[in-house]
Design a protein around this motif. Structure first.
Motif, PDB file in Angstrom:
ATOM      1  N   GLY A 181     -27.982  -3.325 -27.935  1.00 35.86           N
ATOM      2  CA  GLY A 181     -27.276  -2.951 -29.168  1.00 35.86           C
ATOM      3  C   GLY A 181     -27.982  -1.853 -29.946  1.00 35.86           C
ATOM      4  O   GLY A 181     -27.491  -1.393 -30.976  1.00 35.86           O
ATOM      5  N   LYS A 182     -29.156  -1.430 -29.471  1.00 34.12           N
ATOM      6  CA  LYS A 182     -29.902  -0.393 -30.211  1.00 34.12           C
ATOM      7  C   LYS A 182     -29.323   0.992 -29.931  1.00 34.12           C
ATOM      8  O   LYS A 182     -28.995   1.316 -28.777  1.00 34.12           O
ATOM      9  N   THR A 183     -29.227   1.793 -30.983  1.00 39.28           N
ATOM     10  CA  THR A 183     -28.653   3.131 -30.839  1.00 39.28           C
ATOM     11  C   THR A 183     -29.689   4.090 -30.243  1.00 39.28           C
ATOM     12  O   THR A 183     -30.832   4.163 -30.700  1.00 39.28           O
ATOM     13  N   VAL A 184     -29.274   4.822 -29.228  1.00 37.91           N
ATOM     14  CA  VAL A 184     -30.157   5.789 -28.550  1.00 37.91           C
ATOM     15  C   VAL A 184     -29.919   7.182 -29.146  1.00 37.91           C
ATOM     16  O   VAL A 184     -30.795   8.037 -29.159  1.00 37.91           O
ATOM     17  N   SER A 185     -28.692   7.388 -29.646  1.00 36.27           N
ATOM     18  CA  SER A 185     -28.349   8.661 -30.277  1.00 36.27           C
ATOM     19  C   SER A 185     -27.019   8.493 -31.007  1.00 36.27           C
ATOM     20  O   SER A 185     -26.214   7.635 -30.630  1.00 36.27           O
ATOM     21  N   SER A 186     -26.794   9.293 -32.047  1.00 37.78           N
ATOM     22  CA  SER A 186     -25.490   9.199 -32.712  1.00 37.78           C
ATOM     23  C   SER A 186     -25.102  10.550 -33.307  1.00 37.78           C
ATOM     24  O   SER A 186     -25.955  11.418 -33.514  1.00 37.78           O
ATOM     25  N   ALA A 187     -23.815  10.716 -33.542  1.00 41.45           N
ATOM     26  CA  ALA A 187     -23.310  11.964 -34.135  1.00 41.45           C
ATOM     27  C   ALA A 187     -22.004  11.677 -34.860  1.00 41.45           C
ATOM     28  O   ALA A 187     -21.275  10.749 -34.535  1.00 41.45           O
ATOM     29  N   GLY A 188     -21.701  12.512 -35.825  1.00 39.84           N
ATOM     30  CA  GLY A 188     -20.412  12.376 -36.512  1.00 39.84           C
ATOM     31  C   GLY A 188     -20.614  12.076 -37.980  1.00 39.84           C
ATOM     32  O   GLY A 188     -21.740  12.060 -38.469  1.00 39.84           O
ATOM     33  N   PRO A 189     -19.535  11.899 -38.708  1.00 38.24           N
ATOM     34  CA  PRO A 189     -18.156  11.863 -38.209  1.00 38.24           C
ATOM     35  C   PRO A 189     -17.657  13.237 -37.743  1.00 38.24           C
ATOM     36  O   PRO A 189     -17.988  14.248 -38.341  1.00 38.24           O
ATOM     37  N   LEU A 190     -16.882  13.175 -36.644  1.00 37.03           N
ATOM     38  CA  LEU A 190     -16.204  14.381 -36.164  1.00 37.03           C
ATOM     39  C   LEU A 190     -14.796  14.317 -36.730  1.00 37.03           C
ATOM     40  O   LEU A 190     -14.081  13.327 -36.524  1.00 37.03           O
ATOM     41  N   ASN A 191     -14.415  15.346 -37.457  1.00 38.12           N
ATOM     42  CA  ASN A 191     -13.114  15.302 -38.126  1.00 38.12           C
ATOM     43  C   ASN A 191     -12.075  16.116 -37.352  1.00 38.12           C
ATOM     44  O   ASN A 191     -12.311  17.260 -36.997  1.00 38.12           O
ATOM     45  N   PHE A 192     -10.949  15.489 -37.118  1.00 38.15           N
ATOM     46  CA  PHE A 192      -9.865  16.117 -36.350  1.00 38.15           C
ATOM     47  C   PHE A 192      -8.668  16.354 -37.256  1.00 38.15           C
ATOM     48  O   PHE A 192      -8.532  15.709 -38.306  1.00 38.15           O
ATOM     49  N   GLU A 193      -7.803  17.244 -36.813  1.00 40.33           N
ATOM     50  CA  GLU A 193      -6.564  17.428 -37.571  1.00 40.33           C
ATOM     51  C   GLU A 193      -5.695  16.203 -37.385  1.00 40.33           C
ATOM     52  O   GLU A 193      -5.770  15.516 -36.372  1.00 40.33           O
ATOM     53  N   LYS A 194      -4.826  15.992 -38.389  1.00 40.59           N
ATOM     54  CA  LYS A 194      -4.060  14.747 -38.360  1.00 40.59           C
ATOM     55  C   LYS A 194      -3.036  14.724 -37.223  1.00 40.59           C
ATOM     56  O   LYS A 194      -2.936  13.758 -36.464  1.00 40.59           O
ATOM     57  N   ASN A 195      -2.274  15.828 -37.114  1.00 44.54           N
ATOM     58  CA  ASN A 195      -1.120  15.782 -36.208  1.00 44.54           C
ATOM     59  C   ASN A 195      -1.204  16.749 -35.039  1.00 44.54           C
ATOM     60  O   ASN A 195      -0.232  16.934 -34.329  1.00 44.54           O
ATOM     61  N   LYS A 196      -2.350  17.360 -34.875  1.00 44.78           N
ATOM     62  CA  LYS A 196      -2.456  18.344 -33.798  1.00 44.78           C
ATOM     63  C   LYS A 196      -3.802  18.138 -33.104  1.00 44.78           C
ATOM     64  O   LYS A 196      -4.823  17.945 -33.766  1.00 44.78           O
ATOM     65  N   TYR A 197      -3.782  18.197 -31.754  1.00 44.33           N
ATOM     66  CA  TYR A 197      -5.043  18.027 -31.045  1.00 44.33           C
ATOM     67  C   TYR A 197      -6.010  19.160 -31.371  1.00 44.33           C
ATOM     68  O   TYR A 197      -5.621  20.341 -31.374  1.00 44.33           O
ATOM     69  N   THR A 198      -7.243  18.812 -31.643  1.00 45.09           N
ATOM     70  CA  THR A 198      -8.299  19.828 -31.748  1.00 45.09           C
ATOM     71  C   THR A 198      -9.498  19.359 -30.923  1.00 45.09           C
ATOM     72  O   THR A 198      -9.633  18.169 -30.625  1.00 45.09           O
ATOM     73  N   LEU A 199     -10.343  20.317 -30.589  1.00 45.78           N
ATOM     74  CA  LEU A 199     -11.528  20.011 -29.787  1.00 45.78           C
ATOM     75  C   LEU A 199     -12.756  19.992 -30.677  1.00 45.78           C
ATOM     76  O   LEU A 199     -12.980  20.914 -31.471  1.00 45.78           O
ATOM     77  N   LYS A 200     -13.553  18.936 -30.565  1.00 43.84           N
ATOM     78  CA  LYS A 200     -14.842  18.886 -31.268  1.00 43.84           C
ATOM     79  C   LYS A 200     -15.938  18.715 -30.225  1.00 43.84           C
ATOM     80  O   LYS A 200     -15.809  17.910 -29.286  1.00 43.84           O
TER      81      LYS A 200
END
Ligand code: AHR
Length: 812
Positions: free
Chosen positions: A172-191
């Protein structure tokens, strides 16, 4: 490791010796410098979850899709029941479909999910709609292994709520983390974001926290920054290096049955394997899982270039795998398929001004890759295939005259009708024979290639070879046979110009083929002993073949000795009244048992639960030369009959298999291999048979109820074979010896008047026949190199069960 004079000084009991006569003054054909290559197919998770470095399983949410054109019925894949190309009628074939939900590879820890049609582009249509707050995770292929300080590139195409990404260990230990990654509501975007591991952990997962009411994920990929040669979207470094260490002259790719497909719709299509990753259409491997095609045509060509191997690409001839469905493209669709093949060659070889050459340049490789080896079809057969091959061959040769056209010659041997038909209508350069052999075959049939006709305009490529029958999951006995097979190829290198062991890679947690060369899990990899045998042959390839003959002298005849063994394969069996060499043998307490559940008393010996898919044995009596066995035997229930062991020769178990091969054959076998010495016959259920076995030297005779069912003389399994060549670049004589004898062998070189430096190098691989490298003991069997002195009588003491390479300097 250098062991000074160790091998030469080893004590050899008076006895076994082999004389090798080598005609150094008369060198023969030049050996193809790129003779040994590798065969890389999407089997056993070789690429997906293996060599290809993607760490997420089902990154595009497409893995729940049944294979194209197939139905899923009662947990099984059922291909269309349309006509088989050769059989002319539909064939019955099913394959397990183990997908149990619509998001394989993904675990839903909180929230709910639904697989939806919500296209990202014209190819990638499925997406995972997550209702949150949610947590979902993916442990990749049997765990994501992280390395401290290593960067991992996370790429997510999504819309809706934010994503917090974590790599989490099993604790359960975190090795790495990132974010929050924010996306558009109604359209696919790449993060895109880089995760850096703060620990080395063998088994982690990627966890996505999705706090919003709705997030739609279309594509989630995690690729390590460190790859072989640092290529982006590259290859797992250790595996790619292990393959490179074999110094392959070429790589045959992408199959095998994989090229053909489970159905014609799921054949491998090179255009699905190029371009942006999220636009690549996955291919269903006939070995039972989806391939993202992340390791595609371009990556293959790049890898070949990176390790100095020539690319050998296998194209579909429009016929799917004969064992699976044999469905096919009709003749009127073949011109389009030929054009598709030309397009691939233009991608690999064309100028940057051409349509596909331009795509290659855009992918980062303006220079041509020089793809010359072109194979059309895999394991097809007969004149019908030859004709189809010729259709491709003519057009390809005309446009790319330097290409070498390879015909796949069914399984085992040279397919004359296919070759004749191919040559009648077009060019043919190379014939690819596949050779999966049982234990003992390569040794007993040494010189097999001597008989291949030289009066042909094509050469031979053994595209898939391995000793894989009667050797479990591969043991050292298999390695000795593999080495012998390669020596046979080398002494015939004028006609057998190329060879590749098969299959190459095996994920330890999931394999579809039992005997493979390199095994790996998420963080470790090791080579079987055969890997080292292949490495030794490739590293010590002579430039020219030198004629050689050999003869072994044995002080005594082989004796069949051991304990009497009673056994069964997938069958419940019963025995009573065991008599060995005329003496009744008590059966209350076995000397040992191997697999299966046994019940024993002096009245009855019963195999109550056979081990699944392997022989179960129980042994009685003393260790002694066996002259005769009598017993009564009965089959209670199961697929086959019963087996009786009459001891071993040279450490190799000899057994009589009554009702083997699905209850169709009675045979005497060495080490569970081959049905060479057999008759047809079956064992009735519930009938007590009177079994009588007589042994005289290597002659074995067996009767059932007084009727002779086996009458055979076994070949000696303990033999030595050799090949010789000259390395004109270094001025060395290269002698290779397989000593498949359980004792040391005094090998004497007879070089006529040729003078050599008596101080030579010996590279030796040796082990017990049943031994093998494992993930726990990955280097149990590895070659050892030492300086030896041959002495004035030019003698080398080959250790018991060994493969040795001698490099001897010629004196001017
Ligand atoms: O190497 C495994 C399979 O064996 C290959 O896919 C096929 O060509 C052969 O039958």
């Amino acid at each position: 490791m250098i062991l000074s004079l160790a091998v030469a000084a080893m004590f050899v009991p008076a006895g076994i010796s082999t004389e090798i006569k080598i005609d150094v003054t008369n060198p023969g054909a030049a050996v193809e410098p790129k003779m040994y290559g590798v065969f890389l197919e999407e089997i056993n998770h070789a690429g997906e979850g293996g060599l290809y470095s993607e760490l997420i399983q089902n990154r595009g949410f497409t893995d729940a899709e049944p294979p194209p054109a197939c139905k899923i019925v009662d947990g099984k894949i059922v291909p269309p029941r349309t006509d088989h190309w050769w059989e002319g009628h539909p064939v019955e074939y099913t394959f397990p479909w183990n997908v149990t939900n619509d998001h394989p590879g993904w675990e839903i820890n909180q929230g709910t999910v639904k697989l939806v049609d919500d296209p990202l582009n014209e190819v990638k249509k499925k997406a995972l709609q997550v209702t949150g707050p949610a947590k979902i995770s993916n442990e990749g292929y049997w765990g994501i292994a992280t390395n401290k300080g290593e960067s991992y590139k996370l790429r997510i195409w999504a819309k809706g709520g934010p994503v917090i990404a974590k790599i989490v260990g099993k604790d359960g230990k975190t090795v790495s983390s990132a974010g929050p990654l924010n996306f558009e509501k109604n359209k696919y975007t790449l993060k895109e974001v880089t995760l850096v591991a703060d620990k080395t952990v063998a088994h982690t997962k990627l966890q996505l926290d999705l706090p919003a009411a709705q997030t739609t994920l279309s594509y989630v990929s995690l690729l390590p920054k460190t790859t072989f040669k640092g290529r982006p979207n590259g290859l797992r470094k250790d595996l790619a290096q292990m393959i490179a260490d074999l110094k392959p002259g070429f790589i045959r790719f992408p199959g095998g049955c994989y090229v053909e497909g489970l159905t014609i719709e799921s054949r491998s299509q090179w255009k699905d394997t190029i371009g942006p990753l999220e636009k690549r259409k996955p291919t269903y491997s006939p070995w039972g899982y989806w391939n993202t095609n992340g390791f595609g045509f371009h990556e293959f060509l790049q890898y070949c270039e990176d390790i100095g191997a020539k690319p050998l690409y296998v194209f579909s001839d429009g016929v799917s795998c004969a064992f699976r469905s044999g469905t096919y493209l009709p003749d009127d669709q073949i011109p389009a398929l030929i054009q598709d093949t030309l397009d691939a060659l233009e991608y690999a070889n064309g100028p940057v001004t051409s349509k596909f050459g331009k795509m290659r340049a855009a992918a980062g490789h303006p220079k041509p890759f020089n793809l010359e080896y072109v194979e059309i079809g895999n394991e097809d057969q007969g004149a019908k295939y030859g004709k189809r091959f010729a259709q491709f061959a003519k057009v390809v040769k005309e446009k790319y005259p330097k290409s070498k056209l390879i015909l796949s010659s069914w399984i085992s041997g040279i397919d004359k009708p296919a070759i004749d038909a191919a040559m009648k209508d077009g060019p043919l350069d190379i014939v690819d024979e596949h050779a999966y052999k049982n234990i003992g075959w390569a040794l007993q049939n040494f010189g097999h290639f001597d008989n291949y006709s030289r009066e042909v305009p094509w050469t031979v490529y053994i595209g898939e070879f391995a000793c894989n029958g009667g050797v479990g999951f591969g043991n050292f006995a298999a390695t000795l046979n593999d080495a012998a097979y390669m020596l046979d190829m080398e002494r015939n290198a004028d006609i057998v110009r190329m060879g590749s062991y098969a299959p190459l890679l095996q994920r330890v947690e999931s394999h579809q083929w039992d005997v493979n060369l390199i095994h790996f899990d998420s963080s470790k990899a090791f080579g079987r002993a055969s890997y080292y045998a292949c490495k030794m042959t490739a590293e010590n390839l002579p430039t020219h073949v030198v004629p050689s003959t050999f003869k072994t002298t044995y002080p005594t005849s082989p004796v069949l000795a051991g304990q009497a063994g009673l056994g069964g394969y997938n069958t419940e069996v019963q025995f009573k009244d065991l008599i060995v060499n005329g003496q009744p043998v008590p059966t209350e307490s076995p000397v040992r048992t191997q697999r299966g559940q046994w019940q024993t008393s002096n009245e009855l010996v019963t195999l109550i639960k056979p081990s699944d898919g392997s022989e179960s044995w129980t042994f009685f009596g003393q260790d002694q030369p066996i002259k005769s066995i009598q017993t009564k035997a009965r089959k209670i229930k199961g697929d086959e009959g019963f087996i009786i062991s009459i001891g071993s020769i040279s450490g190799q178990r000899v057994q009589l298999n009554f009702g083997g091969w699905g209850n169709s054959i009675h045979a005497v076998q060495i080490n569970s291999g081959g049905a060479g010495y057999s008759s047809r016959g079956n064992i009735e259920t519930d009938h007590w048979y009177d079994v009588n076995i007589e042994v005289n030297g290597l002659h074995v005779k067996a009767t059932l109820d007084g009727k002779t069912v086996i009458d055979a003389t076994l070949p000696r399994p303990d033999i030595a074979v050799a090949s010789a060549g000259l390395d004109k670049k270094t001025g060395e004589l290269v002698v290779k010896i397989v000593n498949a004898i359980g004792s040391a062998n005094q090998v004497k070189l007879n070089l006529g008047k040729v003078k050599v430096n008596l101080n030579a190098t010996a590279i030796v691989l040796s082990g017990n026949l049943n031994d093998e490298n494992t993930i726990e003991q990955p280097t149990k069997i590895v070659p050892k190199s030492s300086k030896i002195n041959l002495g004035s009588d030019l003698t080398f003491n080959a250790p018991p069960n060994s493969f040795s390479v001698l490099r001897i300097k010629l004196q001017k």
